[in-house]
Enzyme design. Structure first.
Site, PDB file in Angstrom:
ATOM      1  N   GLU A 147       0.833  -1.216   0.000  1.00 14.73           N
ATOM      2  CA  GLU A 147       0.000   0.000   0.000  1.00 14.73           C
ATOM      3  C   GLU A 147       0.865   1.263   0.000  1.00 14.73           C
ATOM      4  OE1 GLU A 147      -3.198   0.033  -0.465  1.00 14.73           O
ATOM      5  OE2 GLU A 147      -3.268  -2.147  -0.445  1.00 14.73           O
ATOM      6  N   ASP A 168       3.798  -4.201  -5.829  1.00 20.03           N
ATOM      7  CA  ASP A 168       4.336  -5.488  -5.362  1.00 20.03           C
ATOM      8  C   ASP A 168       5.860  -5.457  -5.351  1.00 20.03           C
ATOM      9  OD1 ASP A 168       1.948  -6.688  -4.850  1.00 20.03           O
ATOM     10  OD2 ASP A 168       1.900  -7.928  -6.661  1.00 20.03           O
TER      11      ASP A 168
HETATM   12 ZN   LIG Z   1      -2.548  -2.558  -4.682  1.00 21.40          ZN
END
Ligand SMILES: [Zn+2]
Length: 423
Positions: free
Chosen positions: A280, A367
């Site tokens: 996030e 990611d």
């Molecule tokens: Zn995401």
């Protein structure tokens, strides 16, 4: 003349949209069912067969429900436009109010209430039948009703004044009204972003500061490593409504806060929570959020300019089954707004994959960011747990996924993470 051409164009776009949606949904259902018998090899050790089959059944049930909602909203769209529903509503409210601002606001309120009533049985079914059947519903009927009333109250307190300002600009600000309306709209959106975490969200949920000291210091360490300042870490009682888990950011500037659903905190290990949060934070640090908001503002500028043109074209109304009111001193601005909101999705549906594509690109980047700042194996195991708990399918139809999904399929995402870790 233009009026008929516009009606035909509308029907053509509507039919294309319906066919594409139906085709994608049926492909998706077939694909998921074809892979229902066995857990994909790469997940075989981590996800039990019964969970995989639950995800398949849940996906099929939700996709079928999506088709039913699509049919209901299409029938109501045609009923409002070509079959004369809005025309009737317009004449009724005009006669009852005698025109002016009360007529315009009355029309918006009546349209909003009728649309809400049409959606109500669907919302109810989704929550208390579909979600319930798979064990995700944690809501009582009482909470469902209070949520609805609070939503209506918010729409009245926040939405109506905004509509009033826009209608006033449309009426009095001359040819460039749409530009002023855009400034108002943009300012309004920014204001909501500030008010949401502190004023609006607490109307629906309880937010408590994260109490777990070791988790807290772990997370604060991560925030320091990536250079992120926040007003606080909060746990939200998401379990009050649903068993689905999540984590998100809200607010911006000094008011930023990080929110974890209690369901997520319970289920993930501390290092997994850290990895999810790193993802996030990646969205934030890589400016995905700013980019997304800027694109949204630009698109709304283009749409408002388009509405500025359409609202003066008679065929825009008559082509959609409404006779504009031609009385000196009266305006059709509220009707123009309603028609525009109602039919816009029919014309923009085919652009959906572009949004999904850019969103998936951001997911890969976030990611990679998480893998750089935490252990990518923790993110992989967190993802696997979240897929299992949310009964998200591991085997979506590739085309359905490319069209709609804001996140890459689990297997692709995990393959990327593992590849990154191996390098
Ligand atoms: Zn995401």
């Amino acid at each position: 003349m233009y009026s008929h051409a516009f009606s035909i164009l509308f029907v053509v776009f509507l039919v294309v949209t319906l066919l594409v949606r139906f085709w994608l949904a049926s492909r998706h259902i077939r694909h998921v069912l074809a892979h229902r018998a066995a857990v994909p090899a790469e997940f075989a050790e981590k996800i039990p067969l019964h969970a995989h089959q639950k995800a398949a059944d849940y996906t099929v049930a939700r996709t079928k429900f999506g088709l039913v909602s699509m049919l209901v909203s299409t029938v109501s769209l045609i009923g409002f436009t070509l079959l004369g529903g809005l025309q009737w509503l317009n004449a009724t409210i005009f006669n009852a109010t005698g025109g002016g601002m009360s007529y315009q606001l009355g029309l918006v309120i009546a349209f909003g209430l009728i649309s809400g009533l049409i959606d109500l049985p669907l919302d109810f079914y989704r929550q208390f039948r579909l979600e319930e059947r798979f064990g995700f519903n944690k809501m009582t009927v009482g909470l469902f009703i209070t949520d609805m009333l609070k939503g209506m109250l918010l729409a009245g307190v926040i939405g109506l004044p905004l509509v009033w300002v826009v209608l006033t600009l449309m009426d009095k600000a001359g040819d460039l009204w749409w530009l002023y309306a855009w400034f108002v709209w943009t300012g309004f959106q920014l204001l909501i972003m500030v008010l949401y975490p502190t004023v609006i969200a607490p109307l629906f949920n309880k937010f408590t500061p994260l109490a777990d000291e070791s988790l807290k210091s772990r997370i604060e360490g991560l925030m320091q490593r990536v250079g992120f300042a926040s007003k606080g870490l909060f746990v939200m009682d998401g379990s009050k409504r649903s068993a689905h888990g999540n984590a998100y950011f809200s607010g911006f500037g000094a008011a930023k806060r990080i929110v974890f659903f209690d369901t997520l905190i319970e289920r993930l290990a501390p290092q997994e929570i850290e990895a999810v949060l790193a993802h996030e934070l990646g969205h934030f640090k890589l400016k995905h959020i700013v980019k997304r908001i800027s694109v949204m503002f630009l698109i709304s500028l283009a749409f408002l300019a388009l509405l500025g043109y359409l609202k003066n074209q008679i065929w825009f109304y008559t082509g959609l089954g409404v006779n504009p009111i031609i009385v000196p001193g009266q305006s059709n601005d509220a009707m123009a707004l309603i028609l525009f909101m109602l039919v816009l999705p029919v014309y923009t549906f085919l652009f959906g994959p572009l949004t999904s594509l850019s969103s998936r690109k951001h997911e890969f980047e976030a990611d990679a960011f998480a893998a750089k700042h935490t252990d990518s194996r923790d993110l992989v195991s967190a993802l696997v747990k979240m897929y299992e708990d949310n009964a998200s399918t591991l085997t979506p139809d590739p085309l359905h996924s490319a069209f709609y999904d804001s996140h890459p399929p689990a297997s692709v995402r995990i393959r990327h993470l593992n590849l990154g870790a191996a390098q």
